[in-house]
Motif scaffolding. Structure first.
Motif, PDB file in Angstrom:
ATOM      1  N   ALA A 128       0.838  -1.206   0.000  1.00  0.00           N
ATOM      2  CA  ALA A 128       0.000   0.000   0.000  1.00  0.00           C
ATOM      3  C   ALA A 128       0.870   1.252   0.000  1.00  0.00           C
ATOM      4  N   LYS A 129       1.893   1.257   0.835  1.00  0.00           N
ATOM      5  CA  LYS A 129       2.802   2.412   0.889  1.00  0.00           C
ATOM      6  C   LYS A 129       3.547   2.570  -0.435  1.00  0.00           C
ATOM      7  N   ASN A 130       4.029   1.458  -0.995  1.00  0.00           N
ATOM      8  CA  ASN A 130       4.764   1.525  -2.255  1.00  0.00           C
ATOM      9  C   ASN A 130       3.884   1.993  -3.409  1.00  0.00           C
ATOM     10  N   VAL A 131       2.627   1.598  -3.407  1.00  0.00           N
ATOM     11  CA  VAL A 131       1.685   2.065  -4.439  1.00  0.00           C
ATOM     12  C   VAL A 131       1.510   3.577  -4.334  1.00  0.00           C
ATOM     13  N   LEU A 132       1.374   4.092  -3.112  1.00  0.00           N
ATOM     14  CA  LEU A 132       1.224   5.541  -2.924  1.00  0.00           C
ATOM     15  C   LEU A 132       2.463   6.297  -3.397  1.00  0.00           C
ATOM     16  N   ILE A 133       3.634   5.776  -3.085  1.00  0.00           N
ATOM     17  CA  ILE A 133       4.876   6.420  -3.532  1.00  0.00           C
ATOM     18  C   ILE A 133       4.944   6.401  -5.059  1.00  0.00           C
ATOM     19  N   TYR A 134       4.640   5.253  -5.652  1.00  0.00           N
ATOM     20  CA  TYR A 134       4.663   5.127  -7.115  1.00  0.00           C
ATOM     21  C   TYR A 134       3.744   6.153  -7.767  1.00  0.00           C
ATOM     22  N   ARG A 135       2.534   6.265  -7.249  1.00  0.00           N
ATOM     23  CA  ARG A 135       1.563   7.192  -7.834  1.00  0.00           C
ATOM     24  C   ARG A 135       2.027   8.645  -7.697  1.00  0.00           C
ATOM     25  N   GLU A 136       2.841   8.918  -6.676  1.00  0.00           N
ATOM     26  CA  GLU A 136       3.367  10.271  -6.467  1.00  0.00           C
ATOM     27  C   GLU A 136       4.463  10.616  -7.473  1.00  0.00           C
ATOM     28  N   VAL A 137       5.307   9.647  -7.836  1.00  0.00           N
ATOM     29  CA  VAL A 137       6.475   9.948  -8.672  1.00  0.00           C
ATOM     30  C   VAL A 137       6.340   9.538 -10.135  1.00  0.00           C
ATOM     31  N   LYS A 138       5.342   8.762 -10.481  1.00  0.00           N
ATOM     32  CA  LYS A 138       5.275   8.177 -11.835  1.00  0.00           C
ATOM     33  C   LYS A 138       5.198   9.212 -12.950  1.00  0.00           C
ATOM     34  N   ASP A 139       4.670  10.391 -12.676  1.00  0.00           N
ATOM     35  CA  ASP A 139       4.586  11.418 -13.714  1.00  0.00           C
ATOM     36  C   ASP A 139       5.842  12.281 -13.778  1.00  0.00           C
ATOM     37  N   GLN A 140       6.761  12.085 -12.827  1.00  0.00           N
ATOM     38  CA  GLN A 140       7.975  12.891 -12.777  1.00  0.00           C
ATOM     39  C   GLN A 140       9.181  12.189 -13.384  1.00  0.00           C
ATOM     40  N   THR A 141       9.179  10.863 -13.368  1.00  0.00           N
ATOM     41  CA  THR A 141      10.320  10.089 -13.849  1.00  0.00           C
ATOM     42  C   THR A 141       9.872   8.660 -14.144  1.00  0.00           C
ATOM     43  N   HIS A 142      10.772   7.869 -14.698  1.00  0.00           N
ATOM     44  CA  HIS A 142      10.495   6.447 -14.923  1.00  0.00           C
ATOM     45  C   HIS A 142      10.539   5.762 -13.564  1.00  0.00           C
ATOM     46  N   ALA A 143       9.422   5.246 -13.109  1.00  0.00           N
ATOM     47  CA  ALA A 143       9.336   4.646 -11.780  1.00  0.00           C
ATOM     48  C   ALA A 143       9.179   3.138 -11.878  1.00  0.00           C
ATOM     49  N   ILE A 144       9.874   2.441 -10.987  1.00  0.00           N
ATOM     50  CA  ILE A 144       9.781   0.990 -10.878  1.00  0.00           C
ATOM     51  C   ILE A 144       9.477   0.689  -9.416  1.00  0.00           C
ATOM     52  N   VAL A 145       8.468  -0.131  -9.176  1.00  0.00           N
ATOM     53  CA  VAL A 145       8.060  -0.430  -7.806  1.00  0.00           C
ATOM     54  C   VAL A 145       8.137  -1.929  -7.552  1.00  0.00           C
ATOM     55  N   GLU A 146       8.681  -2.284  -6.392  1.00  0.00           N
ATOM     56  CA  GLU A 146       8.697  -3.688  -5.986  1.00  0.00           C
ATOM     57  C   GLU A 146       7.480  -3.930  -5.110  1.00  0.00           C
ATOM     58  N   LEU A 147       6.700  -4.930  -5.485  1.00  0.00           N
ATOM     59  CA  LEU A 147       5.528  -5.313  -4.702  1.00  0.00           C
ATOM     60  C   LEU A 147       5.722  -6.719  -4.167  1.00  0.00           C
ATOM     61  N   MET A 148       5.243  -6.948  -2.980  1.00  0.00           N
ATOM     62  CA  MET A 148       5.344  -8.286  -2.402  1.00  0.00           C
ATOM     63  C   MET A 148       4.252  -9.197  -2.950  1.00  0.00           C
ATOM     64  N   ASP A 149       3.133  -8.601  -3.347  1.00  0.00           N
ATOM     65  CA  ASP A 149       2.014  -9.345  -3.926  1.00  0.00           C
ATOM     66  C   ASP A 149       1.678  -8.702  -5.268  1.00  0.00           C
ATOM     67  N   GLY A 150       1.957  -9.410  -6.343  1.00  0.00           N
ATOM     68  CA  GLY A 150       1.763  -8.862  -7.685  1.00  0.00           C
ATOM     69  C   GLY A 150       0.351  -8.419  -7.985  1.00  0.00           C
ATOM     70  N   THR A 151      -0.636  -9.011  -7.331  1.00  0.00           N
ATOM     71  CA  THR A 151      -2.021  -8.617  -7.611  1.00  0.00           C
ATOM     72  C   THR A 151      -2.291  -7.167  -7.208  1.00  0.00           C
ATOM     73  N   ASN A 152      -1.448  -6.603  -6.344  1.00  0.00           N
ATOM     74  CA  ASN A 152      -1.623  -5.206  -5.947  1.00  0.00           C
ATOM     75  C   ASN A 152      -1.231  -4.232  -7.055  1.00  0.00           C
TER      76      ASN A 152
END
Length: 182
Positions: free
Chosen positions: A74-98
């Motif tokens: 949940a925290k990583n999704v929020l961070i991703y959504r914050e930075v995705k329009d500023q740069t190329h973002a890659i997020v590690e998720l523990m559960d891929g369905t998220n």
């Protein structure tokens, strides 16, 4: 060999975390030049500005493997959504369905591996590294392919004359895949 010898003129690396690194981690960080630590939450816009996210070529969000999968993702999704329009973002998720929470694009199929974010290289799932290491044991070419992907992608594929003859005319991705498998 240093990372600069391997990669040439490597970019600056900013590590953002709410907690300072342990002493052993500092020893590793201090071996490299142009690696900086910024203490703070990656959800804080001022912290992201200090980390120069807008000027970066990419931003990688790692999962806290010691935490609860749901709260970490949940925290990583929020961070991703914050930075995705500023740069190329890659997020590690523990559960891929998220990965379905990363944006409005939905996968036409049920598996997260078919989602646009996963297929586009924006999602790295916790178990992928384990699979990659196991596959590298049986197929050494996996290491070469992974290395090419990490260094900016594969810009050229060497094709034999036989494959070139097979590729003439209209070609679907399925047919191309089959020709390259043969």
């Amino acid at each position: 060999r240093s990372i600069r010898e391997i990669m040439g003129n490597a970019p600056h690396v900013y590590i953002v975390n709410e907690h300072p690194p342990q002493y052993a981690e500092w020893d590793v960080i201090l071996k490299y030049r142009d690696v900086y630590f910024i203490q703070g939450s990656p959800l804080d816009k001022d912290v992201l500005a200090r980390a120069r996210v807008k000027d970066s070529s990419s931003f990688i969000i790692f999962a806290n493997s010691l935490g609860d999968a749901s709260s970490t993702d949940a925290k990583n999704v929020l961070i991703y959504r914050e930075v995705k329009d500023q740069t190329h973002a890659i997020v590690e998720l523990m559960d891929g369905t998220n990965s379905s929470y990363l944006g409005s694009e939905k996968s036409p199929l049920d598996s997260y591996t078919f989602s646009p974010h996963y297929a586009g290289g924006h999602v790295f799932v916790d178990g992928v590294l384990d699979s990659l290491l196991c596959q590298a044991f049986y197929n050494p070419a996996v290491v070469e392919i992974s290395e090419a992907m990490c260094h900016g992608g594969i810009s050229q594929i060497s094709l034999t004359d036989e494959i070139r003859r097979d590729l003439k005319g209209d070609m679907t991705y399925g047919r191309l895949f089959q020709v390259l498998l043969d």
